[in-house]
Design a protein around this motif. Structure first.
Motif, PDB file in Angstrom:
ATOM      1  N   GLN A  26      -3.360   9.966  -0.221  1.00  0.00           N
ATOM      2  CA  GLN A  26      -3.493  11.133  -1.092  1.00  0.00           C
ATOM      3  C   GLN A  26      -2.153  11.512  -1.707  1.00  0.00           C
ATOM      4  O   GLN A  26      -2.112  12.212  -2.723  1.00  0.00           O
ATOM      5  CB  GLN A  26      -4.075  12.326  -0.323  1.00  0.00           C
ATOM      6  N   ASN A  27      -1.060  11.057  -1.102  1.00  0.00           N
ATOM      7  CA  ASN A  27       0.252  11.301  -1.696  1.00  0.00           C
ATOM      8  C   ASN A  27       0.463  10.270  -2.802  1.00  0.00           C
ATOM      9  O   ASN A  27       0.488   9.063  -2.530  1.00  0.00           O
ATOM     10  CB  ASN A  27       1.354  11.181  -0.653  1.00  0.00           C
ATOM     11  N   PRO A  28       0.627  10.692  -4.044  1.00  0.00           N
ATOM     12  CA  PRO A  28       0.718   9.731  -5.149  1.00  0.00           C
ATOM     13  C   PRO A  28       1.942   8.833  -5.091  1.00  0.00           C
ATOM     14  O   PRO A  28       1.985   7.806  -5.793  1.00  0.00           O
ATOM     15  CB  PRO A  28       0.749  10.630  -6.388  1.00  0.00           C
ATOM     16  N   ARG A  70      -3.381  -0.024  -7.034  1.00  0.00           N
ATOM     17  CA  ARG A  70      -2.309   0.707  -7.689  1.00  0.00           C
ATOM     18  C   ARG A  70      -1.220  -0.272  -8.091  1.00  0.00           C
ATOM     19  O   ARG A  70      -1.073  -1.337  -7.483  1.00  0.00           O
ATOM     20  CB  ARG A  70      -1.729   1.792  -6.764  1.00  0.00           C
ATOM     21  N   THR A  98       2.015   3.649  -2.707  1.00  0.00           N
ATOM     22  CA  THR A  98       1.267   2.607  -3.414  1.00  0.00           C
ATOM     23  C   THR A  98       0.190   2.023  -2.521  1.00  0.00           C
ATOM     24  O   THR A  98      -0.967   1.855  -2.939  1.00  0.00           O
ATOM     25  CB  THR A  98       2.202   1.469  -3.849  1.00  0.00           C
TER      26      THR A  98
END
Length: 300
Positions: free
Chosen positions: A271-273, A6, A276
């Motif tokens: 899973q939490n956007p 990410r 990072t």
């Protein structure tokens, strides 16, 4: 499938969603690591695609940094992003002196560069300091000058365990591009305290202690104790028992059958956007490989 990547906020750096925390290399987790043990862990992480190392000035007296620096001097430094911190002088087990002064930070920076055997620190973090120390314009001006000089690529804030909404809110103005926060299934405070601000300001997020100091591996049952000379032996006993009981509940009600609990716990964070990368520690190459496999549980 391997580790995914990410972008870390506005830094533009493409970091692995599983990083490598290295407090354990400083000797406060019940084992004194040799260079060969360190090499084996870092080689295993690299083989899995992990490209982020998080360390600090006070994981030992630059000891963790020195072990990492020795390793990097014999490997391809360019494949790694190295994050370290400033704000403390290490004296002995769990004994540090805070120093966020301009002169102290400058001395710590130079010591970290020497220990890491590098000319540039990729990610340099204000380390668990109080708000009055954070509100020092001369400190941030000096750090900006060190960026200009090429000794630092990006600045961040590793927020203290008890939290500071002020530091998250003022991070961007100080020149920081990412936050490091405690976040795991037992401590979800950042979802309210930091993640909304990070989203508005495009701040990257390092989730530290994603396994709750190992409790979310599922290895420890209520009543577990830890040996003297290990950080976890200093934890509040009543809170530790409550956390261990909650881990048992999570094992029964949330962790999917057949999936190692540690991998589930890491994937849960990712899973939490807003997150990072997670930066779990590990004590051996097998744990590094197992942590990396958690990325396969995360939805693309």
């Amino acid at each position: 499938m391997g580790v995914r990547y990410r972008i870390l906020g506005s830094t533009g750096l493409k970091v692995s969603v599983i990083g490598l925390g290295t407090w354990q290399l400083g000797g406060e987790w019940g084992h004194d690591f040799t260079q060969s043990e360190t090499d084996a862990i870092l080689d295993a992480a690299a083989a899995e695609g992990i490209n982020l190392i998080d360390t600090a000035e006070c994981y030992g007296d630059h000891l963790s940094e020195s072990l990492i620096g020795d390793y990097l001097s014999r490997r391809d430094r360019s494949r790694w992003f190295v994050a370290t911190k400033f704000g403390h002088w290490f004296h002995s087990f769990m004994n540090r002196t805070d120093d966020y002064s301009v002169s102290g930070a400058r001395l710590q920076l130079e010591a970290s560069l020497r220990a890491l055997r590098t000319g540039t620190i990729d990610l340099y973090q204000f380390h668990s300091g109080p708000d009055p120390a954070f509100h020092n314009e001369e400190l941030w001006s000096m750090l900006a000058a060190q960026k200009q000089a090429g000794k630092i690529r990006h600045l961040g804030i590793s927020i203290m365990g008890k939290g500071s909404e002020i530091q998250a809110r003022e991070a961007r103005a100080a020149g920081a591009e990412f936050l490091q926060v405690i976040y795991n299934r037992l401590d979800r405070r950042p979802e309210q305290l930091y993640f909304p601000q990070a989203g508005r300001e495009n701040l990257g997020i390092f989730a530290r202690v994603p396994l709750a100091s190992g409790l979310l591996t599922g290895k420890y049952k209520p009543g577990a104790s830890f040996a003297a000379g290990e950080y976890r032996a200093t934890l509040d006993r009543e809170k530790l028992e409550r956390d261990l009981e909650e881990v048992e509940r999570l094992r029964a009600s949330e962790a999917p059958p057949g999936v190692p609990m540690a991998q589930w716990a890491l994937a849960w964070c990712l899973q939490n956007p807003a997150v990072t990368t997670v930066i779990p520690g590990c004590k051996n190459p097998g744990q590094a490989r197992s942590n990396a496999a958690a990325a396969e549980l995360v939805d693309p």
